[in-house]
Design an enzyme around this catalytic site. Structure first.
Site, PDB file in Angstrom:
ATOM      1  N   ASN A   1     -36.961  -4.906  49.169  1.00  0.00           N
ATOM      2  CA  ASN A   1     -36.288  -4.227  48.073  1.00  0.00           C
ATOM      3  C   ASN A   1     -37.214  -4.111  46.870  1.00  0.00           C
ATOM      4  OD1 ASN A   1     -34.510  -3.113  46.327  1.00  0.00           O
ATOM      5  ND2 ASN A   1     -32.895  -4.612  46.614  1.00  0.00           N
ATOM      6  N   ASP A   2     -37.600  -5.238  46.299  1.00  0.00           N
ATOM      7  CA  ASP A   2     -38.393  -5.196  45.071  1.00  0.00           C
ATOM      8  C   ASP A   2     -39.727  -4.482  45.264  1.00  0.00           C
ATOM      9  OD1 ASP A   2     -36.419  -6.655  43.823  1.00  0.00           O
ATOM     10  OD2 ASP A   2     -37.312  -8.569  44.358  1.00  0.00           O
TER      11      ASP A   2
END
Lengths: 110, 458
Positions: B384-385
């Site tokens: 995600n990040d």
């Protein structure tokens, strides 16, 4: 050893420490950190020396606690680093398609 | 100490230098580690056979206990949990070094040399910080506590006060040759370690582990000075210096200045892009495995972006199966590896190597990013990040400035995610709501197995 000699040793070690890992690729950052972590486990030598000359029970127990912790640092550090690097060895042999990769591909064909 | 012992220590120091040298090259890394282990074992054995060493049996028992704790821990830990294991080993090393200095101080009681006194206080403080700091990083990575930056009210004032207090207590303790004050100084430093690491955001924790590793090295060097032992000085300094450099290299690989990592939570606004700010009821497009299988099977080029979620689900092998299937259909597949995919630089490479993913399919970030604009589908598995465009486009976001994989340049993006929960850094990802994004909800391994089955049925 006197202070100047110890300072000399210290400075030389600083430069060697910087120099020796100045060209390291990103993929080795984690194993390198773990290996360096194991190396400072050599404080075990200090822990043994200090425990070996303990006069009182307090000194003895402090020293023995340090021995246990330092052993965990050193032994655990080297073992865990070796486990990580084991994985890299597996990868180099897989430069040629690994034998089980081919059947998996064939099964996938309609 | 006899010349024989000193020579053995010299050989050990040499082994450590060669170990670090070996560990920085992929070819010799494993030998390097073994050389280091040999050197350490040599030093310990030689020390144990020293003439006039007392309490030999209790010492050996303590070594056996330490080994019995560490070896199973190191052998049984899952590959995904290795970063926190390293943190734990580092922490106990710092504690050991602080104890060694304290023990020597208790024994000598009054230290006549100013240099030695300073070294005692230094190792008591830095060793304690390294110990509790490592415990906090362990808790953050293990999920025992939140991975988000924790800024306690007043911490901005309290932390420096704590640091000054422990230094002051240490100096006062040495000046009055009081054992109690030096012990209180060490206890204050234990609290300092907790406050030092709490404000560090989850994604940055690995850099802090490396920094604490360097701290422990310096503590060992200081203990070596207290004991007048050259081996400890050399080994500790080697780790201190190389650890400091490694910390900088890691911070650079993440595109974040070290000061920003350590103190960013105090200065920068951390709320930008946080979950609270973005409406969670924004529409996302989710699809079932069959739809996504069609998308993948008829693509020309597919990028797989593995993240921590893949590692947690132990889905390395399933993802390779999917890649092999697609390759067999003539789809070009590559893996885009972010330097900090997983939990640490290089962690994901270790995990994929475990699954025998062909080396030439792995692309590092710099090689992968130009490929995305010509990629039909980017499949993000449990990451995600590292693909969050906020890092590039949203100044004020806690991850702003971190280099990311530009998956948003691909024609289609597929996220395999368990839920819409934000990633480790605790911030929302606008890409999830983008019209070209499709989500497949579920555990990474189950979703991948469904995709494999669906592609086979096409």
């Amino acid at each position: 050893m006197n202070n100047i000699e110890l300072l000399t040793v210290f400075m030389l070690a600083v430069f060697v420490g910087f120099e020796v890992i100045s060209k390291v690729s990103t993929i080795l950052h984690t194993p390198l950190m773990s290996g360096a972590n194991a190396i400072h486990g050599v404080i075990l030598v200090g822990a043994i020396l200090i425990t070996g000359v303990a006069d009182t029970a307090a000194q003895l127990w402090l020293g023995l606690a340090a021995v246990v912790l330092a052993t965990a640092n050193m032994v655990g550090g080297f073992v865990v680093t070796d486990r990580m690097l084991e994985m890299f060895k597996g990868r180099r042999t897989s430069n040629t398609p690994s034998p089980d990769a081919i059947p998996a591909g064939k099964d996938g064909r309609r | 100490m006899s010349n024989g012992v000193l020579f053995a220590y010299f050989v050990t120091a040499l082994c450590f230098i060669l170990a670090l040298k070996g560990l920085s090259s992929p070819k010799y890394a494993r030998y390097g580690n073994l050389v280091g282990a040999f050197g350490a074992a040599l030093a310990v054995v030689v020390t144990l056979t020293l003439h006039g060493l007392g309490h030999r049996i209790p010492i050996i028992v303590a070594i056996v206990i330490g080994t019995l704790i560490a070896v199973p821990a190191a052998r049984l830990v899952k590959m995904t949990a290795i970063p926190q294991m390293v943190a734990m080993f580092n922490g106990v090393g710092g504690a050991a070094a602080a104890l060694v200095s304290l023990d020597e101080y208790v024994k000598q009681h009054s230290v006549d040399s100013g240099g030695v006194a300073a070294a005692v206080v230094f190792s008591a403080i830095v060793g304690s910080v390294s110990f509790t700091g490592s415990l906090v990083t362990f808790a953050k990575l293990q999920g025992i506590m939140t991975g988000r930056p924790v800024v306690l009210p007043g911490a901005r004032v309290f932390t420096p006060v704590l640091a000054l207090a422990s230094v002051g207590l240490g100096i006062a303790g040495i000046a009055t040759s009081s054992v109690v004050l030096v012990v209180v100084c060490a206890i204050t430093a234990l609290a300092l370690g907790v406050f030092f690491v709490l404000p560090v955001g989850g994604a940055d924790v690995p850099v802090v582990i490396s920094l604490l590793n360097a701290f422990t090295g310096l503590t060992v060097a200081a203990s070596g000075y207290v004991l007048n032992n050259t081996l400890l000085i050399v080994a500790g300094t080697l780790v201190g210096a190389s650890g400091t450099l490694l910390t900088q290299l890691m911070a650079r690989a993440m595109g974040r200045p070290l000061t920003g990592i350590l103190f960013g939570a105090f200065t920068g606004p951390t709320t930008a892009g946080s979950t609270a700010e973005l409406a969670t009821d924004r529409a996302v497009r989710s699809a079932n495995a069959e739809d996504i299988a069609i998308l993948l099977a008829y693509a020309r080029k597919v990028a797989i972006v593995p993240g921590y979620g893949l590692a947690v689900a132990q889905a390395q092998h399933t993802v390779r199966e999917l890649a092999d299937l697609l390759e067999a259909r003539g789809v070009q597949v590559f893996y885009a590896i972010h330097p900090v995919a997983g939990r640490m630089p290089g962690h994901m490479n270790v995990l994929l190597a475990e699954a025998n993913v062909p080396y030439e399919q792995l692309k590092e970030m710099d090689a992968a990013n130009p490929e995305f604009s010509s990629t039909d589908v980017a499949v993000v598995v449990g990451a995600n990040d590292v693909v969050n465009p906020a890092a590039r486009d949203l100044p004020g976001s806690p991850i702003y400035g971190m280099p990311i994989l530009n998956v948003d340049e691909a024609a289609n993006v597929v996220f395999l995610k368990r839920s819409l929960r934000p990633g480790f850094a605790g911030i929302d990802n606008a890409l999830l709501y983008h019209p070209k994004t499709t989500l497949l909800f579920g555990d990474a391994k189950e979703s991948l197995s469904k995709l494999v089955a669906a592609v086979k049925n096409l």
